[in-house]
Design a protein around this motif. Sequence first.
Motif, PDB file in Angstrom:
ATOM      1  N   LEU A  65      -9.739   3.376  -6.704  1.00 44.59           N
ATOM      2  CA  LEU A  65     -10.768   2.673  -5.954  1.00 44.59           C
ATOM      3  C   LEU A  65     -10.108   1.468  -5.310  1.00 44.59           C
ATOM      4  O   LEU A  65      -9.460   0.667  -5.987  1.00 44.59           O
ATOM      5  CB  LEU A  65     -11.895   2.224  -6.893  1.00 44.59           C
ATOM      6  N   ARG A  66     -10.268   1.349  -4.012  1.00 48.55           N
ATOM      7  CA  ARG A  66      -9.653   0.216  -3.310  1.00 48.55           C
ATOM      8  C   ARG A  66     -10.715  -0.822  -2.964  1.00 48.55           C
ATOM      9  O   ARG A  66     -11.838  -0.487  -2.602  1.00 48.55           O
ATOM     10  CB  ARG A  66      -8.968   0.682  -2.039  1.00 48.55           C
ATOM     11  N   LEU A  67     -10.309  -2.058  -3.071  1.00 52.72           N
ATOM     12  CA  LEU A  67     -11.250  -3.156  -2.865  1.00 52.72           C
ATOM     13  C   LEU A  67     -10.710  -4.156  -1.860  1.00 52.72           C
ATOM     14  O   LEU A  67      -9.505  -4.294  -1.686  1.00 52.72           O
ATOM     15  CB  LEU A  67     -11.502  -3.880  -4.203  1.00 52.72           C
ATOM     16  N   LEU A  68     -11.602  -4.854  -1.221  1.00 53.77           N
ATOM     17  CA  LEU A  68     -11.251  -6.000  -0.397  1.00 53.77           C
ATOM     18  C   LEU A  68     -12.124  -7.154  -0.863  1.00 53.77           C
ATOM     19  O   LEU A  68     -13.358  -7.058  -0.836  1.00 53.77           O
ATOM     20  CB  LEU A  68     -11.506  -5.715   1.087  1.00 53.77           C
ATOM     21  N   ASP A  69     -11.502  -8.238  -1.269  1.00 56.33           N
ATOM     22  CA  ASP A  69     -12.260  -9.351  -1.857  1.00 56.33           C
ATOM     23  C   ASP A  69     -13.188  -8.840  -2.962  1.00 56.33           C
ATOM     24  O   ASP A  69     -14.371  -9.211  -3.017  1.00 56.33           O
ATOM     25  CB  ASP A  69     -13.084 -10.093  -0.789  1.00 56.33           C
ATOM     26  N   TYR A  98     -18.501   3.591   5.481  1.00 55.00           N
ATOM     27  CA  TYR A  98     -18.422   3.773   6.927  1.00 55.00           C
ATOM     28  C   TYR A  98     -18.166   2.462   7.685  1.00 55.00           C
ATOM     29  O   TYR A  98     -17.616   2.468   8.779  1.00 55.00           O
ATOM     30  CB  TYR A  98     -19.693   4.448   7.446  1.00 55.00           C
ATOM     31  N   LYS A  99     -18.593   1.344   7.096  1.00 57.32           N
ATOM     32  CA  LYS A  99     -18.387   0.076   7.802  1.00 57.32           C
ATOM     33  C   LYS A  99     -16.908  -0.325   7.825  1.00 57.32           C
ATOM     34  O   LYS A  99     -16.496  -1.155   8.622  1.00 57.32           O
ATOM     35  CB  LYS A  99     -19.213  -1.029   7.153  1.00 57.32           C
ATOM     36  N   TYR A 100     -16.136   0.234   6.916  1.00 58.41           N
ATOM     37  CA  TYR A 100     -14.709  -0.061   6.894  1.00 58.41           C
ATOM     38  C   TYR A 100     -13.896   1.041   7.561  1.00 58.41           C
ATOM     39  O   TYR A 100     -12.680   1.035   7.541  1.00 58.41           O
ATOM     40  CB  TYR A 100     -14.220  -0.230   5.454  1.00 58.41           C
ATOM     41  N   PHE A 101     -14.597   2.006   8.113  1.00 54.42           N
ATOM     42  CA  PHE A 101     -13.928   3.180   8.665  1.00 54.42           C
ATOM     43  C   PHE A 101     -13.821   3.045  10.174  1.00 54.42           C
ATOM     44  O   PHE A 101     -14.793   3.236  10.906  1.00 54.42           O
ATOM     45  CB  PHE A 101     -14.735   4.431   8.295  1.00 54.42           C
ATOM     46  N   PHE A 111     -14.303  -0.410  -1.076  1.00 54.45           N
ATOM     47  CA  PHE A 111     -14.542   0.159   0.257  1.00 54.45           C
ATOM     48  C   PHE A 111     -13.978   1.566   0.401  1.00 54.45           C
ATOM     49  O   PHE A 111     -14.280   2.257   1.355  1.00 54.45           O
ATOM     50  CB  PHE A 111     -13.947  -0.746   1.343  1.00 54.45           C
ATOM     51  N   MET A 112     -13.197   2.026  -0.600  1.00 50.85           N
ATOM     52  CA  MET A 112     -12.576   3.336  -0.434  1.00 50.85           C
ATOM     53  C   MET A 112     -12.274   3.999  -1.769  1.00 50.85           C
ATOM     54  O   MET A 112     -11.824   3.342  -2.702  1.00 50.85           O
ATOM     55  CB  MET A 112     -11.281   3.174   0.364  1.00 50.85           C
ATOM     56  N   ILE A 113     -12.542   5.299  -1.822  1.00 53.74           N
ATOM     57  CA  ILE A 113     -12.162   6.112  -2.975  1.00 53.74           C
ATOM     58  C   ILE A 113     -11.046   7.042  -2.519  1.00 53.74           C
ATOM     59  O   ILE A 113     -11.169   7.711  -1.500  1.00 53.74           O
ATOM     60  CB  ILE A 113     -13.345   6.965  -3.478  1.00 53.74           C
ATOM     61  N   GLU A 114      -9.985   7.083  -3.284  1.00 52.28           N
ATOM     62  CA  GLU A 114      -8.820   7.854  -2.872  1.00 52.28           C
ATOM     63  C   GLU A 114      -8.403   8.816  -3.983  1.00 52.28           C
ATOM     64  O   GLU A 114      -8.243   8.421  -5.142  1.00 52.28           O
ATOM     65  CB  GLU A 114      -7.676   6.888  -2.566  1.00 52.28           C
ATOM     66  N   ARG A 115      -8.248  10.081  -3.601  1.00 51.95           N
ATOM     67  CA  ARG A 115      -7.710  11.064  -4.544  1.00 51.95           C
ATOM     68  C   ARG A 115      -6.343  11.473  -4.046  1.00 51.95           C
ATOM     69  O   ARG A 115      -6.211  11.960  -2.924  1.00 51.95           O
ATOM     70  CB  ARG A 115      -8.662  12.264  -4.617  1.00 51.95           C
ATOM     71  N   GLY A 116      -5.306  11.256  -4.853  1.00 45.74           N
ATOM     72  CA  GLY A 116      -3.963  11.548  -4.403  1.00 45.74           C
ATOM     73  C   GLY A 116      -3.235  12.547  -5.299  1.00 45.74           C
ATOM     74  O   GLY A 116      -3.491  12.619  -6.498  1.00 45.74           O
ATOM     75  N   TYR A 117      -2.345  13.306  -4.699  1.00 49.48           N
ATOM     76  CA  TYR A 117      -1.505  14.264  -5.433  1.00 49.48           C
ATOM     77  C   TYR A 117      -0.047  14.077  -5.017  1.00 49.48           C
ATOM     78  O   TYR A 117       0.267  14.111  -3.828  1.00 49.48           O
ATOM     79  CB  TYR A 117      -1.928  15.701  -5.134  1.00 49.48           C
ATOM     80  N   ILE A 118       0.824  13.904  -5.989  1.00 47.10           N
ATOM     81  CA  ILE A 118       2.248  13.713  -5.718  1.00 47.10           C
ATOM     82  C   ILE A 118       3.062  14.587  -6.667  1.00 47.10           C
ATOM     83  O   ILE A 118       2.847  14.556  -7.879  1.00 47.10           O
ATOM     84  CB  ILE A 118       2.652  12.234  -5.931  1.00 47.10           C
ATOM     85  N   PRO A 119       3.985  15.390  -6.140  1.00 46.75           N
ATOM     86  CA  PRO A 119       4.830  16.233  -7.002  1.00 46.75           C
ATOM     87  C   PRO A 119       5.611  15.361  -7.986  1.00 46.75           C
ATOM     88  O   PRO A 119       6.199  14.361  -7.575  1.00 46.75           O
ATOM     89  CB  PRO A 119       5.786  16.916  -6.018  1.00 46.75           C
ATOM     90  N   ILE A 120       5.626  15.757  -9.253  1.00 49.20           N
ATOM     91  CA  ILE A 120       6.319  14.916 -10.229  1.00 49.20           C
ATOM     92  C   ILE A 120       7.813  14.856  -9.962  1.00 49.20           C
ATOM     93  O   ILE A 120       8.457  13.854 -10.215  1.00 49.20           O
ATOM     94  CB  ILE A 120       6.065  15.398 -11.681  1.00 49.20           C
TER      95      ILE A 120
END
Lengths: 242, 242
Positions: free
Chosen positions: B132-136, B228-231, B140-149
């Motif tokens: 979860l990313r925040l500003l102050d 959407y306001k941050y998009f 403002f954003m939820i991120e799902r990430g995948y990275i090869p180990i």
Amino acid sequence: MADLVYQRVISSLKEKIDANVYPDMRLPDERSLAEQYDVSRSSIKRALSNMSEQGIIFKKRGSGTFVNPLYLKQDSYFNYSGSNLGITDSFKSNGQKPGIKVLDFDVIRPDKDMQDNLFLQASEFVYSFKRLRLLDDKPFMIERGYIPIKLAPELTEEIASDSIFNYVESELGKEVNKTYLAISAAPSDEEGKKLLNLKSNEPLGIMEGIFFLNDGTPFEFSTMKLHYKYFKYDSFVDLDNH
Amino acid sequence: MADLVYQRVISSLKEKIDANVYPDMRLPDERSLAEQYDVSRSSIKRALSNMSEQGIIFKKRGSGTFVNPLYLKQDSYFNYSGSNLGITDSFKSNGQKPGIKVLDFDVIRPDKDMQDNLFLQASEFVYSFKRLRLLDDKPFMIERGYIPIKLAPELTEEIASDSIFNYVESELGKEVNKTYLAISAAPSDEEGKKLLNLKSNEPLGIMEGIFFLNDGTPFEFSTMKLHYKYFKYDSFVDLDNH
DNA sequence: CAGTGGTCTAGACCACCAC
DNA sequence: TGGTGGTCTAGACCACTGC
């Protein structure tokens, strides 16, 4: 088309890559290519740099130049920036029948913002028109466009009901080849609910931008509101240079 | 970074544009700029060409070089024009304090799609994490990430709570410098309502894509859901290159 | 016509990589 | 150390704009 040196090189290299001329995924070095094509290294660099921006190849300083393996897989991931949708008059229609309904068509005085956007004097007029775009008779986009009358003096509602950019190309001998887009999303408004049959929880995709002619002249300022299901924008971004 | 000639020119010209040194929106011609900066015209061309790709300016053959009016108005979080941050771990924060909260962090087997996206064998594992990313302190954003180990064997939840890309750069000596993004919008889902405080009529901006290392290796597959306001996403598209 | 950006060249030197 | 791509220069010539 291929009357420019670096474009000839690009075409040729693409063909060779597609024909698997470089099975080890490695291109000849720049100096050899310059000799092979009998052009300067600068031109080779320009071609390779261009191809790199398109995601076709990768350059590694000290090592060489390599084909991007994902490019060969011909995934949908290399439909380069925005080619999927909505940049030109002719939307990629995936076999669906496109249609355009002109909702209004006028000539107005541009306000200050519009003068800035289209590089106009206060004394110059612009066409203002609203169009509803359809696929298989189903509306998916509302478009508000502004075009300086001096750039398309013969523009008519009838032309607007077809492709304006095609008209520009075939009748005016110019070409729309660049666009600056600001992309966002918003809750559906009254117009969207009415014209695009959106429910109140369903959003609009918004694309707002300037379209440029190939000589750099700003040609159209446009605000596009899309049904969210038809709103998809692809972008290949180079994070360097920034 | 500013030890390169064309980058110095870019920085300087950007500052001047921002400071409204060119109120008529027109830059000096290339030959004059070369003289002013005491560099070759080629370097000026390189700087201007770069700025043009970023959508800051546009060039009119025979007429001159002009500031893109939309550039001055832009306030995007995801522009890759105005800053050297761009679409990386470090979102442009407009003076707001960015934050990251890791919601989950696991190692899983990639499904078929993920194998394709990240160029993996079925036997290889990937990190899967949600942030979860925040500003102050405002999410403002939820991120799902995948990275090869195999690409980041030492990745931890703690690193993920900071900047993964910075870690890659400083610890692994690689660089994330390209990304393919597919951008769309959708009605808010349960997660969005809960974590981003969205009302049911307020939408999500969706950015889904692959991040590449500078050698072309696909490094991360990521799905980002934004309030959407941050998009807002700015894009300058050359319709020629295909 | 003068002025502008576009293309292309030939070559110097630098920074990085692998052996 | 040799080979690679990266940066930069100086200059020629072309194509287009606008007076």
